[in-house]
Design a protein around this motif. Structure first.
Motif, mmCIF file in Angstrom:
data_model
loop_
_atom_site.group_PDB
_atom_site.id
_atom_site.type_symbol
_atom_site.label_atom_id
_atom_site.label_comp_id
_atom_site.label_asym_id
_atom_site.label_seq_id
_atom_site.Cartn_x
_atom_site.Cartn_y
_atom_site.Cartn_z
ATOM 1 N N LYS A 133 4.313 -7.381 -4.327
ATOM 2 C CA LYS A 133 5.109 -7.816 -3.186
ATOM 3 C C LYS A 133 5.147 -6.739 -2.113
ATOM 4 O O LYS A 133 5.071 -7.033 -0.923
ATOM 5 N N GLU A 134 5.255 -5.469 -2.540
ATOM 6 C CA GLU A 134 5.283 -4.378 -1.572
ATOM 7 C C GLU A 134 3.940 -4.256 -0.872
ATOM 8 O O GLU A 134 3.868 -3.965 0.317
ATOM 9 N N LYS A 135 2.855 -4.469 -1.617
ATOM 10 C CA LYS A 135 1.532 -4.404 -1.003
ATOM 11 C C LYS A 135 1.370 -5.501 0.048
ATOM 12 O O LYS A 135 0.829 -5.273 1.132
ATOM 13 N N GLU A 136 1.837 -6.719 -0.285
ATOM 14 C CA GLU A 136 1.753 -7.820 0.671
ATOM 15 C C GLU A 136 2.561 -7.524 1.919
ATOM 16 O O GLU A 136 2.145 -7.829 3.034
ATOM 17 N N LYS A 137 3.729 -6.901 1.739
ATOM 18 C CA LYS A 137 4.564 -6.579 2.889
ATOM 19 C C LYS A 137 3.893 -5.549 3.771
ATOM 20 O O LYS A 137 3.944 -5.611 4.991
ATOM 21 N N GLU A 138 3.219 -4.560 3.127
ATOM 22 C CA GLU A 138 2.524 -3.536 3.901
ATOM 23 C C GLU A 138 1.388 -4.149 4.715
ATOM 24 O O GLU A 138 1.165 -3.791 5.871
ATOM 25 N N LEU A 139 0.687 -5.088 4.110
ATOM 26 C CA LEU A 139 -0.439 -5.697 4.808
ATOM 27 C C LEU A 139 0.024 -6.569 5.968
ATOM 28 O O LEU A 139 -0.667 -6.700 6.974
ATOM 29 N N SER A 140 1.203 -7.178 5.836
ATOM 30 C CA SER A 140 1.681 -8.090 6.862
ATOM 31 C C SER A 140 2.575 -7.405 7.891
ATOM 32 O O SER A 140 2.998 -8.041 8.841
ATOM 33 N N SER A 141 2.889 -6.141 7.689
ATOM 34 C CA SER A 141 3.796 -5.443 8.598
ATOM 35 C C SER A 141 3.063 -5.003 9.865
ATOM 36 O O SER A 141 1.844 -5.060 9.968
ATOM 37 N N GLU A 142 3.839 -4.543 10.810
ATOM 38 C CA GLU A 142 3.307 -4.154 12.112
ATOM 39 C C GLU A 142 2.302 -3.012 11.982
ATOM 40 O O GLU A 142 2.529 -2.058 11.236
ATOM 41 N N LYS A 143 1.223 -3.089 12.700
ATOM 42 C CA LYS A 143 0.194 -2.058 12.631
ATOM 43 C C LYS A 143 0.625 -0.828 13.416
ATOM 44 O O LYS A 143 1.097 -0.927 14.536
ATOM 45 N N ILE A 144 0.459 0.327 12.782
ATOM 46 C CA ILE A 144 0.795 1.587 13.430
ATOM 47 C C ILE A 144 -0.500 2.306 13.793
ATOM 48 O O ILE A 144 -1.290 2.679 12.916
ATOM 49 N N THR A 145 -0.719 2.504 15.060
ATOM 50 C CA THR A 145 -1.924 3.182 15.517
ATOM 51 C C THR A 145 -1.787 4.683 15.316
ATOM 52 O O THR A 145 -0.668 5.212 15.274
#
Length: 272
Positions: A133-145
């Motif tokens: 679940k944490e991995k999915e959240k990381e993938l769907s979270s806002e991209k940090i440049t």
């Protein structure tokens, strides 16, 4: 106070899930510091003189000595509460819009600092496993440049079995080979246990390996405990040396200042 096993502490980059916990920890750590800074400013000679003049003028208008004395002080305190910058070493970075999201780490594996106590004890500190679940959240979270992360700086937290016990903030690299620590906070339950020393020394080691040659730390002006802490770890206050290099650094690294130009922080440095 709770006895802490320092060899079981993992110093890792703050993740987005940790932001609210870190904010609460900072609020706890900075409790009362802003009031001490306001008291410091209010008791300066020039400020006392201005308050006395205003009180004298109001005395002729309100015909009450108590009101004439209380009104200027109250208004000045409100003004300082509103305008006092959440400056380095006080409540955050020199930028009041500290980018917590930009400071969070999005990697699949925790990015950690070296814990010297683990080498001494021979024990391996437990690492938090990232579930699906944490991995999915990381993938769907806002991209940090990389640009945003560079501007926001970094936040490292002390994690022991999933509990965040302290944090240290490192500002963005504004100058080559120079690093700036803007905040160091430990939970009130784990103070005087060596946690702050562990966070600071671990970050120093990482920055030394990355090629940094000097680190600065801004300490709130009235904080005698913070001043002693950094001095015990080999830091010197800018202005104590008489070298030309020290005088040049004073122009580049200046204390945060508040009302009437009174300093809010003291600047300490250490050569790595």
């Amino acid at each position: 106070m709770v006895r802490l096993e320092l060899d079981q502490v993992v110093m890792r980059r703050m993740k987005e899930d940790d932001i609210e916990v870190v904010k609460a920890l900072v609020k706890e750590g900075c409790e009362g510091m802003e009031n001490r800074l306001i008291l410091h400013i209010l008791t300066r000679p020039l400020c006392l003189f201005i308050l006395a003049v205003l009180s004298s003028i109001l005395r002729c208008l309100v015909h009450s000595f108590i009101l004439a004395l209380a009104i200027p002080v109250f208004l000045l305190i409100v003004f300082l509460k509103i305008t006092m910058p959440r400056s380095t070493g006080v409540l955050g970075s020199s930028r009041p819009y500290w980018d917590y999201v930009g400071s969070s780490y999005r990697g699949a594996q925790d990015k950690t600092l070296t814990n010297p106590y683990s080498k001494i004890s021979g024990k391996t500190p437990p690492r938090r496993r990232i579930g699906s679940k944490e991995k999915e959240k990381e993938l769907s979270s806002e991209k940090i440049t990389p640009e945003r992360e560079h501007t926001a700086g970094q936040v490292w937290v002390a994690d022991c079995e999933g509990d965040i016990l302290g944090c240290i903030f490192r500002e963005s690299e504004a100058r080559a080979d120079i690093r700036r620590i803007c905040r160091l906070v430990t939970s009130s339950w784990y103070r005087r246990e060596g946690l702050g020393r562990l966070l600071l020394q671990s970050l120093e080691q990482r920055e030394r390996e990355a090629g940094a040659c000097r680190v600065y730390a801004h300490v709130p002006y009235p904080s005698k405990v913070g001043e002693v802490f950094f001095r015990n770890l080999g830091y010197q206050q800018i202005g104590e040396g008489a070298s030309e290099d020290d005088n040049n650094e004073r122009k580049l690294e200046t204390p945060e200042r508040g009302l009437l130009g009174y300093p809010l922080t003291k600047v300490f440095y250490k050569d790595l």
